[in-house]
Design a protein around this motif. Structure first.
Motif, PDB file in Angstrom:
ATOM      1  N   GLU A 113       0.535  11.293   1.995  1.00  0.00           N
ATOM      2  CA  GLU A 113      -0.546  10.924   1.656  1.00  0.00           C
ATOM      3  C   GLU A 113       0.488  10.954   0.103  1.00  0.00           C
ATOM      4  O   GLU A 113      -0.571   9.429  -0.611  1.00  0.00           O
ATOM      5  CB  GLU A 113      -2.285  11.848   1.784  1.00  0.00           C
ATOM      6  CG  GLU A 113      -2.458  11.919   2.896  1.00  0.00           C
ATOM      7  CD  GLU A 113      -3.180  10.774   3.432  1.00  0.00           C
ATOM      8  OE1 GLU A 113      -3.240   9.598   2.765  1.00  0.00           O
ATOM      9  OE2 GLU A 113      -3.590  10.648   4.877  1.00  0.00           O
ATOM     10  N   LEU A 114       0.475  11.434  -0.533  1.00  0.00           N
ATOM     11  CA  LEU A 114       0.707  11.121  -1.691  1.00  0.00           C
ATOM     12  C   LEU A 114       1.981  10.441  -2.114  1.00  0.00           C
ATOM     13  O   LEU A 114       2.444   9.598  -3.302  1.00  0.00           O
ATOM     14  CB  LEU A 114       1.220  12.815  -2.794  1.00  0.00           C
ATOM     15  CG  LEU A 114       0.527  13.703  -2.853  1.00  0.00           C
ATOM     16  CD1 LEU A 114       0.434  15.296  -3.875  1.00  0.00           C
ATOM     17  CD2 LEU A 114      -1.432  13.128  -3.620  1.00  0.00           C
ATOM     18  N   ARG A 115       2.567  10.175  -1.688  1.00  0.00           N
ATOM     19  CA  ARG A 115       3.707   9.004  -0.898  1.00  0.00           C
ATOM     20  C   ARG A 115       3.030   8.439  -1.372  1.00  0.00           C
ATOM     21  O   ARG A 115       3.439   7.065  -1.581  1.00  0.00           O
ATOM     22  CB  ARG A 115       4.442   9.283  -0.083  1.00  0.00           C
ATOM     23  CG  ARG A 115       5.507   8.396   0.305  1.00  0.00           C
ATOM     24  CD  ARG A 115       7.073   9.185  -0.991  1.00  0.00           C
ATOM     25  NE  ARG A 115       6.610   7.668  -1.566  1.00  0.00           N
ATOM     26  CZ  ARG A 115       7.278   7.127  -2.944  1.00  0.00           C
ATOM     27  NH1 ARG A 115       8.457   7.771  -3.164  1.00  0.00           N
ATOM     28  NH2 ARG A 115       7.147   6.294  -3.677  1.00  0.00           N
ATOM     29  N   ALA A 116       2.498   7.608   0.171  1.00  0.00           N
ATOM     30  CA  ALA A 116       1.553   6.428   0.171  1.00  0.00           C
ATOM     31  C   ALA A 116       0.372   6.624  -1.070  1.00  0.00           C
ATOM     32  O   ALA A 116       0.085   5.428  -2.049  1.00  0.00           O
ATOM     33  CB  ALA A 116       0.703   6.393   1.387  1.00  0.00           C
ATOM     34  N   TYR A 117       0.162   7.442  -1.845  1.00  0.00           N
ATOM     35  CA  TYR A 117      -0.597   6.998  -2.990  1.00  0.00           C
ATOM     36  C   TYR A 117       0.212   6.088  -3.975  1.00  0.00           C
ATOM     37  O   TYR A 117       0.232   5.772  -4.649  1.00  0.00           O
ATOM     38  CB  TYR A 117      -1.478   7.953  -3.310  1.00  0.00           C
ATOM     39  CG  TYR A 117      -2.075   8.399  -4.933  1.00  0.00           C
ATOM     40  CD1 TYR A 117      -2.461   7.022  -4.882  1.00  0.00           C
ATOM     41  CD2 TYR A 117      -1.964   9.283  -5.638  1.00  0.00           C
ATOM     42  CE1 TYR A 117      -4.215   7.923  -6.309  1.00  0.00           C
ATOM     43  CE2 TYR A 117      -2.792   9.105  -6.836  1.00  0.00           C
ATOM     44  CZ  TYR A 117      -3.830   8.312  -6.954  1.00  0.00           C
ATOM     45  OH  TYR A 117      -4.386   7.707  -7.848  1.00  0.00           O
ATOM     46  N   ALA A 118       1.502   7.379  -3.799  1.00  0.00           N
ATOM     47  CA  ALA A 118       2.823   6.596  -4.953  1.00  0.00           C
ATOM     48  C   ALA A 118       2.670   5.090  -5.028  1.00  0.00           C
ATOM     49  O   ALA A 118       3.215   4.667  -6.720  1.00  0.00           O
ATOM     50  CB  ALA A 118       3.476   7.728  -5.745  1.00  0.00           C
ATOM     51  N   SER A 119       2.997   5.048  -3.749  1.00  0.00           N
ATOM     52  CA  SER A 119       3.328   3.690  -4.095  1.00  0.00           C
ATOM     53  C   SER A 119       2.254   2.206  -4.064  1.00  0.00           C
ATOM     54  O   SER A 119       2.800   1.611  -4.808  1.00  0.00           O
ATOM     55  CB  SER A 119       3.378   3.536  -2.197  1.00  0.00           C
ATOM     56  OG  SER A 119       4.996   3.766  -1.820  1.00  0.00           O
ATOM     57  N   SER A 120       0.846   2.507  -4.118  1.00  0.00           N
ATOM     58  CA  SER A 120       0.185   2.294  -4.687  1.00  0.00           C
ATOM     59  C   SER A 120      -0.318   1.889  -5.257  1.00  0.00           C
ATOM     60  O   SER A 120      -0.318   1.215  -6.435  1.00  0.00           O
ATOM     61  CB  SER A 120      -1.418   2.999  -3.753  1.00  0.00           C
ATOM     62  OG  SER A 120      -1.674   4.085  -4.087  1.00  0.00           O
ATOM     63  N   LEU A 121       0.454   3.301  -5.999  1.00  0.00           N
ATOM     64  CA  LEU A 121      -0.032   2.941  -8.334  1.00  0.00           C
ATOM     65  C   LEU A 121       1.130   2.097  -8.825  1.00  0.00           C
ATOM     66  O   LEU A 121       0.960   1.851  -9.490  1.00  0.00           O
ATOM     67  CB  LEU A 121       0.435   4.421  -8.463  1.00  0.00           C
ATOM     68  CG  LEU A 121      -0.705   5.441  -8.572  1.00  0.00           C
ATOM     69  CD1 LEU A 121      -0.494   6.321  -8.905  1.00  0.00           C
ATOM     70  CD2 LEU A 121      -2.281   5.376  -8.894  1.00  0.00           C
ATOM     71  N   LEU A 122       1.751   2.183  -8.270  1.00  0.00           N
ATOM     72  CA  LEU A 122       3.427   1.279  -9.050  1.00  0.00           C
ATOM     73  C   LEU A 122       2.893  -0.140  -8.983  1.00  0.00           C
ATOM     74  O   LEU A 122       3.455  -0.886  -9.371  1.00  0.00           O
ATOM     75  CB  LEU A 122       4.681   0.961  -7.340  1.00  0.00           C
ATOM     76  CG  LEU A 122       5.728   2.308  -7.043  1.00  0.00           C
ATOM     77  CD1 LEU A 122       6.763   2.636  -6.442  1.00  0.00           C
ATOM     78  CD2 LEU A 122       6.065   3.124  -8.700  1.00  0.00           C
ATOM     79  N   LYS A 123       1.769  -0.380  -7.960  1.00  0.00           N
ATOM     80  CA  LYS A 123       1.664  -1.980  -8.384  1.00  0.00           C
ATOM     81  C   LYS A 123       0.830  -2.336  -9.691  1.00  0.00           C
ATOM     82  O   LYS A 123       1.392  -3.510  -9.599  1.00  0.00           O
ATOM     83  CB  LYS A 123       0.264  -2.355  -7.616  1.00  0.00           C
ATOM     84  CG  LYS A 123       1.246  -2.629  -6.064  1.00  0.00           C
ATOM     85  CD  LYS A 123      -0.376  -2.487  -4.564  1.00  0.00           C
ATOM     86  CE  LYS A 123       0.356  -2.199  -3.677  1.00  0.00           C
ATOM     87  NZ  LYS A 123      -0.587  -2.769  -2.338  1.00  0.00           N
ATOM     88  N   GLN A 124       0.771  -1.068 -10.086  1.00  0.00           N
ATOM     89  CA  GLN A 124      -0.334  -1.562 -11.766  1.00  0.00           C
ATOM     90  C   GLN A 124       0.580  -0.768 -13.239  1.00  0.00           C
ATOM     91  O   GLN A 124       0.234  -0.946 -14.028  1.00  0.00           O
ATOM     92  CB  GLN A 124      -1.627   0.108 -11.257  1.00  0.00           C
ATOM     93  CG  GLN A 124      -2.708  -0.302 -10.505  1.00  0.00           C
ATOM     94  CD  GLN A 124      -3.717   1.157 -10.934  1.00  0.00           C
ATOM     95  OE1 GLN A 124      -4.206   1.193 -11.662  1.00  0.00           O
ATOM     96  NE2 GLN A 124      -4.275   0.572  -9.336  1.00  0.00           N
TER      97      GLN A 124
END
Length: 461
Positions: free
Chosen positions: A178-189
């Protein structure tokens, strides 16, 4: 009127009290529940809270809100003397303890994270047993992205963007994915950060992950994590974590600002060691299949136990070492049956034995991805993710909580997950103290000015 004392308000304790309220007559028994927290946490959702997919308050169930006929005491049971049927209660504030008498005691104190004497773990790691820990993990990772975004490439930025999870069971794998996926989504910002700047490591002492599923499913999860840029270290132990540097048995060192410890649990030691109830070799309370404390040969009258703090025989034959594994699936069902059995004993009837065949294991591995295992049936990917959310959405207690959780999922589908860090809430007076402590600038000398003209007195006529 018989007095029933419930020790702990987790899965088993909450469901026992909730069911007793439905089964008992108005004046049939007096129920008291003791827990230092005012809520029950639905722990299978903690990885999603850590990844910003569910609002933290929506995965906890308020005890006072839903237990209308139960007396809830904010404190801990620090001693049980069943020989005299008394318990020592320590409130969450103050030093004054008192003794509570009971006729029936229900021990459902749950489990705590099991740690080992590894240097630095107690000082630097975060567990994943409470809602506070899940929120702290989310805020720490989000804040680290904010800090790293203004740093040049180098060791300090790498440290902030490195996550280390210890333990390859379900809890560890779920929060890791879940955190790996969360980190990937954060990169967009954060346009100054790239995917290769983030580093995720999971440490597992055994030769495989997720022992609850088949080897094939386990290998699929490993391959899926590898495709997402996450590293899993099998047959590897943590030797130290001093100053945030995780030292592995392989000699590798991982500087990090976020260490998550999910390497097993143990029965609540405060309750177990402070009681005169029988305990088995693993530190759990000896419990019969009918959930009364004792053995097949001897019953401890008036004492019951369930959930992670107890060693309940698994009559289905699927338990590890012959006992039910410590998970929510068993704790919830044991709590419901225990309430029925307590009422049966109070009414002079015979209690029933607990029998539940494991329905399977399901894990969420980030948005639209999961793993499911039930017997020889295995699902991975999107179907398993739907099974995960479907099962836990239904298992979440109370319709009010179900609607809140599903509402979060719907909101995220249209608007995306929440990515705001509230780490500052852990020290809410920081800004106030900063400005209050600053010396005030000297006041400029007052310039000479004509004296204020006072109104003349009006002569009396």
């Amino acid at each position: 009127m018989p007095k029933i004392l419930i020790v702990g308000g987790g899965y088993a304790g909450f469901y026992t009290a909730w069911k007793l309220e439905k089964l008992l007559g108005r004046n049939e028994a007096e129920v008291t529940l003791v827990d230092p927290l005012p809520y029950m946490t639905y722990q299978p959702f903690l990885p999603e809270v850590a990844a910003g997919e569910i609002e933290a308050r929506h995965v906890v169930v308020g005890l006072r809100r839903h237990l209308k006929r139960t007396t809830v005491i904010a404190g801990k049971v620090t001693g049980i003397e069943h020989a005299t049927k008394t318990a020592t209660i320590t409130p969450i504030v103050g030093d004054e303890t008192w003794t509570q008498e009971y006729d029936q005691i229900v021990v459902t104190a749950g489990a705590v994270s099991r740690t080992f004497p590894i240097p630095g773990i107690a000082e630097n790691a975060i567990g994943l047993k409470t809602i506070e820990e899940a929120v702290a993990i989310r805020d720490r990772l989000t804040s680290n992205f904010e800090k790293a975004s203004v740093l040049p490439a180098g060791p300090e930025r790498d440290r902030l963007l490195t996550v280390v999870v210890v333990g390859g069971g379900f809890a560890g794998i779920e929060v890791f994915a879940e955190l790996r996926a969360y980190a990937s989504s954060l990169l967009k910002q954060y346009p100054t950060l790239a995917f290769d700047d983030t580093h995720f490591h999971l440490i597992e002492a055994m030769g495989r992950i997720m022992p609850e599923v088949s080897q094939k499913t386990s290998e699929w999860v490993l391959a899926d994590l590898a495709k997402k840029g996450a590293f899993v270290h099998l047959d590897t132990q943590v030797k130290g974590a001093v100053d945030g540097v995780v030292e592995l048995s392989t000699g590798e060192q991982l500087p990090t600002d976020l260490i998550i410890w999910t390497a097993g649990v143990m029965a609540n030691p405060t309750v177990v060691r402070g009681s005169d109830l029988p305990v088995e070799e693993r530190g759990r309370i000896r419990t019969r299949p009918d959930l009364r404390v004792g053995t097949d040969e001897e019953i401890v009258e008036g004492a019951w136990a369930a959930g992670d703090v107890s060693a309940v025989p698994d009559l289905s034959g699927g338990g590890v070492g012959g006992f039910c594994v410590p998970n929510a699936q068993h704790a919830v069902r044991q709590g419901k049956l225990m309430a029925k059995n307590i009422v049966a004993v109070l009414r002079g009837e015979q209690p029933k034995q607990y029998f539940h065949k494991n329905l399977g294991a399901v894990a969420g591995l980030g948005l639209y991805n999961g793993a499911f295992q039930s017997g020889k049936i295995a699902l991975t990917g999107l179907l398993a993710w739907f099974a995960h959310r479907g099962y836990h959405g239904l298992a979440m207690p109370t319709w009010e909580r179900k609607f809140r959780v599903v509402g979060d999922w719907v909101q995220n589908f249209f608007h995306g997950r929440e990515t705001v860090s509230l780490e500052a809430v852990q020290n809410p007076r920081a800004t106030f103290e900063e400005f209050a402590a600053r010396p005030r600038p000297a006041q400029p000398a007052a310039e000479s000015a004509p004296a204020e003209k006072k109104p003349e007195a009006v002569a009396a006529k």
